[in-house]
Scaffold this active site. Structure first.
Site, mmCIF file in Angstrom:
data_model
loop_
_atom_site.group_PDB
_atom_site.id
_atom_site.type_symbol
_atom_site.label_atom_id
_atom_site.label_comp_id
_atom_site.label_asym_id
_atom_site.label_seq_id
_atom_site.Cartn_x
_atom_site.Cartn_y
_atom_site.Cartn_z
ATOM 1 N N ASN A 14 27.647 4.971 -16.784
ATOM 2 C CA ASN A 14 27.473 4.053 -15.658
ATOM 3 C C ASN A 14 27.898 2.664 -16.132
ATOM 4 O O ASN A 14 27.212 2.059 -16.950
ATOM 5 C CB ASN A 14 25.993 4.078 -15.233
ATOM 6 C CG ASN A 14 25.659 3.027 -14.196
ATOM 7 O OD1 ASN A 14 26.547 2.395 -13.618
ATOM 8 N ND2 ASN A 14 24.380 2.833 -13.930
ATOM 9 N N TRP A 15 29.024 2.207 -15.618
ATOM 10 C CA TRP A 15 29.573 0.920 -16.094
ATOM 11 C C TRP A 15 28.949 -0.275 -15.371
ATOM 12 O O TRP A 15 29.288 -1.426 -15.670
ATOM 13 C CB TRP A 15 31.103 0.903 -15.942
ATOM 14 C CG TRP A 15 31.806 1.946 -16.743
ATOM 15 C CD1 TRP A 15 31.243 2.831 -17.633
ATOM 16 C CD2 TRP A 15 33.217 2.229 -16.750
ATOM 17 N NE1 TRP A 15 32.205 3.643 -18.190
ATOM 18 C CE2 TRP A 15 33.429 3.297 -17.668
ATOM 19 C CE3 TRP A 15 34.315 1.703 -16.076
ATOM 20 C CZ2 TRP A 15 34.698 3.830 -17.920
ATOM 21 C CZ3 TRP A 15 35.575 2.235 -16.328
ATOM 22 C CH2 TRP A 15 35.769 3.283 -17.247
ATOM 23 N N LYS A 16 28.089 -0.015 -14.440
ATOM 24 C CA LYS A 16 27.373 -1.076 -13.710
ATOM 25 C C LYS A 16 28.331 -2.166 -13.207
ATOM 26 O O LYS A 16 29.470 -1.863 -12.869
ATOM 27 C CB LYS A 16 26.257 -1.649 -14.586
ATOM 28 C CG LYS A 16 25.331 -0.552 -15.131
ATOM 29 C CD LYS A 16 24.058 -1.066 -15.689
ATOM 30 C CE LYS A 16 23.244 0.091 -16.237
ATOM 31 N NZ LYS A 16 21.945 -0.294 -16.700
ATOM 32 N N GLU A 101 17.879 0.178 -10.917
ATOM 33 C CA GLU A 101 18.269 -1.184 -10.507
ATOM 34 C C GLU A 101 18.380 -1.279 -8.988
ATOM 35 O O GLU A 101 18.100 -2.323 -8.392
ATOM 36 C CB GLU A 101 19.583 -1.576 -11.209
ATOM 37 C CG GLU A 101 19.315 -1.857 -12.686
ATOM 38 C CD GLU A 101 20.439 -1.507 -13.633
ATOM 39 O OE1 GLU A 101 21.590 -1.390 -13.192
ATOM 40 O OE2 GLU A 101 20.151 -1.347 -14.830
ATOM 41 N N GLU A 171 15.209 8.662 -15.871
ATOM 42 C CA GLU A 171 15.440 7.395 -16.552
ATOM 43 C C GLU A 171 14.170 6.554 -16.504
ATOM 44 O O GLU A 171 13.929 5.836 -15.519
ATOM 45 C CB GLU A 171 16.574 6.628 -15.873
ATOM 46 C CG GLU A 171 17.879 7.375 -15.851
ATOM 47 C CD GLU A 171 19.068 6.416 -15.759
ATOM 48 O OE1 GLU A 171 19.892 6.444 -16.669
ATOM 49 O OE2 GLU A 171 19.129 5.642 -14.795
ATOM 50 N N GLY A 177 18.310 -0.212 -20.834
ATOM 51 C CA GLY A 177 18.871 -1.477 -21.300
ATOM 52 C C GLY A 177 17.963 -2.250 -22.232
ATOM 53 O O GLY A 177 18.194 -3.418 -22.506
ATOM 54 N N SER A 217 18.782 3.820 -22.926
ATOM 55 C CA SER A 217 19.154 3.457 -24.300
ATOM 56 C C SER A 217 19.629 4.655 -25.132
ATOM 57 O O SER A 217 19.303 4.759 -26.309
ATOM 58 C CB SER A 217 18.001 2.725 -24.987
ATOM 59 O OG SER A 217 17.699 1.532 -24.275
ATOM 60 N N GLY A 238 24.212 3.797 -19.966
ATOM 61 C CA GLY A 238 24.588 2.482 -19.450
ATOM 62 C C GLY A 238 25.338 1.677 -20.500
ATOM 63 O O GLY A 238 26.551 1.796 -20.670
ATOM 64 N N GLY A 239 24.618 0.889 -21.270
ATOM 65 C CA GLY A 239 25.216 -0.037 -22.233
ATOM 66 C C GLY A 239 26.241 0.616 -23.164
ATOM 67 O O GLY A 239 27.345 0.085 -23.360
HETATM 68 C C1 PEP Z 1 21.346 3.255 -17.006
HETATM 69 O O1 PEP Z 1 21.546 2.171 -16.505
HETATM 70 O O2 PEP Z 1 21.410 4.263 -16.302
HETATM 71 C C2 PEP Z 1 21.027 3.315 -18.417
HETATM 72 C C3 PEP Z 1 20.515 4.405 -18.893
HETATM 73 O O3 PEP Z 1 21.290 2.176 -19.174
HETATM 74 P P1 PEP Z 1 21.163 2.039 -20.769
HETATM 75 O O4 PEP Z 1 21.842 3.229 -21.391
HETATM 76 O O5 PEP Z 1 21.836 0.753 -21.096
HETATM 77 O O6 PEP Z 1 19.694 2.024 -21.093
#
Ligand code: PEP
Length: 254
Positions: A14-16, A101, A171, A177, A217, A238-239
């Site tokens: 997920n590149w947000k 989010e 999640e 994040g 994470s 995500g990140g």
């Molecule tokens: C996400 O936004 O779905 C996510 C899991 O982010 P991160 O990996 O940065 O925690």
């Protein structure tokens, strides 16, 4: 003991709200190269403005194109929204819905998310339905209850046939994040619980088949330990999805 798996792993990035079209294109090209031939199912979800660019690059590869959201209506006077018809037009395969989010910053509730889930399914998309508890809910012992409610309400009215198009992403909001990952055992406990919720709603066979990703994470260092758990079938990242060097090792974990 080796776990015999009946489900394929599904790793999604997920590149947000990151990346210009040029940056997104560079990452997509690097991933096409790095993940071929890949062992698992893959998806990247760029921001809306980069969908067409990235779609042209992943077309015909083993990487699916995902959107991060959609409007709850097909079309009309909805300033600022993007519809399923427009996403179909761009060749999108799957839509992430109910991301924390969206739930917590943009105040999307279960009813709205369910409306989007049903609309996306009606138009033939795969859906990644995100569920997960806040830290204070976990501390009050409510993690299971929150995930149960979000799963049941998110899937209300979804038929057993449509369920095959659904992936659930667990999640925990406190792990997104933040660098804090749920331990593999803690994550597994909720994954197994969500699977039991699906079993009650749709039966044992459907529960056995549904893919449940973990998100929060995930990095190369913890991916294999998480994926080794019986009920963890992949990751929503995500990140670490923002660079080929950090996403490819997760996607190719073994
Ligand atoms: C996400 O936004 O779905 C996510 C899991 O982010 P991160 O990996 O940065 O925690």
């Amino acid at each position: 003991m080796e776990v015999t798996r009946s489900r394929d792993y599904f790793i999604a990035g997920n590149w947000k709200m990151h990346k210009t079209r040029a940056e997104a294109a560079a990452l997509a090209k690097a991933l096409v190269k790095a993940l071929k031939p890949g062992k698992h199912k893959y998806l990247v979800a760029p921001t809306f403005t980069a969908l067409e660019t990235v779609g042209a690059i992943v077309k015909g590869t083993n990487i699916l194109l995902g959107a991060q959201n959609c409007a709850p209506e097909e079309q009309g006077a909805h300033t600022g929204e993007v519809s399923v018809l427009q996403l179909k037009d761009l060749g999108v395969d799957a839509i992430i819905l109910g991301h924390s989010e969206r739930r917590h910053i943009y105040k999307e509730d279960d009813t709205l998310i369910n409306k989007k889930v049903k609309l996306a399914l009606k138009h033939g998309f795969e859906v990644i339905l995100c569920v997960g508890e806040l830290l204070e809910e976990r501390e009050k012992g409510k993690a299971e209850a929150v995930c149960k409610r979000q799963t049941e309400k998110g899937l209300a009215g979804v038929t057993p046939e449509e369920l095959s198009k659904i992936t659930i992403a667990y999640e925990p909001v406190w792990a997104i994040g933040t660098g804090k990952t749920a331990t593999p055992d803690d994550a597994e406990a909720i994954h197994a619980y969500i699977r039991s919720v699906i079993a009650k709603l749709y039966g044992a066979q459907a529960a056995k088949q549904i893919v449940i990703q973990y998100g929060g994470s995930v990095k190369a260092e913890n991916a294999a330990q998480l994926m080794a758990k019986e009920d963890i079938d992949g990751a929503l990242v995500g990140g670490a999805a923002l660079k080929e060097e950090t996403f490819a090792p997760i996607a190719k974990f073994s």
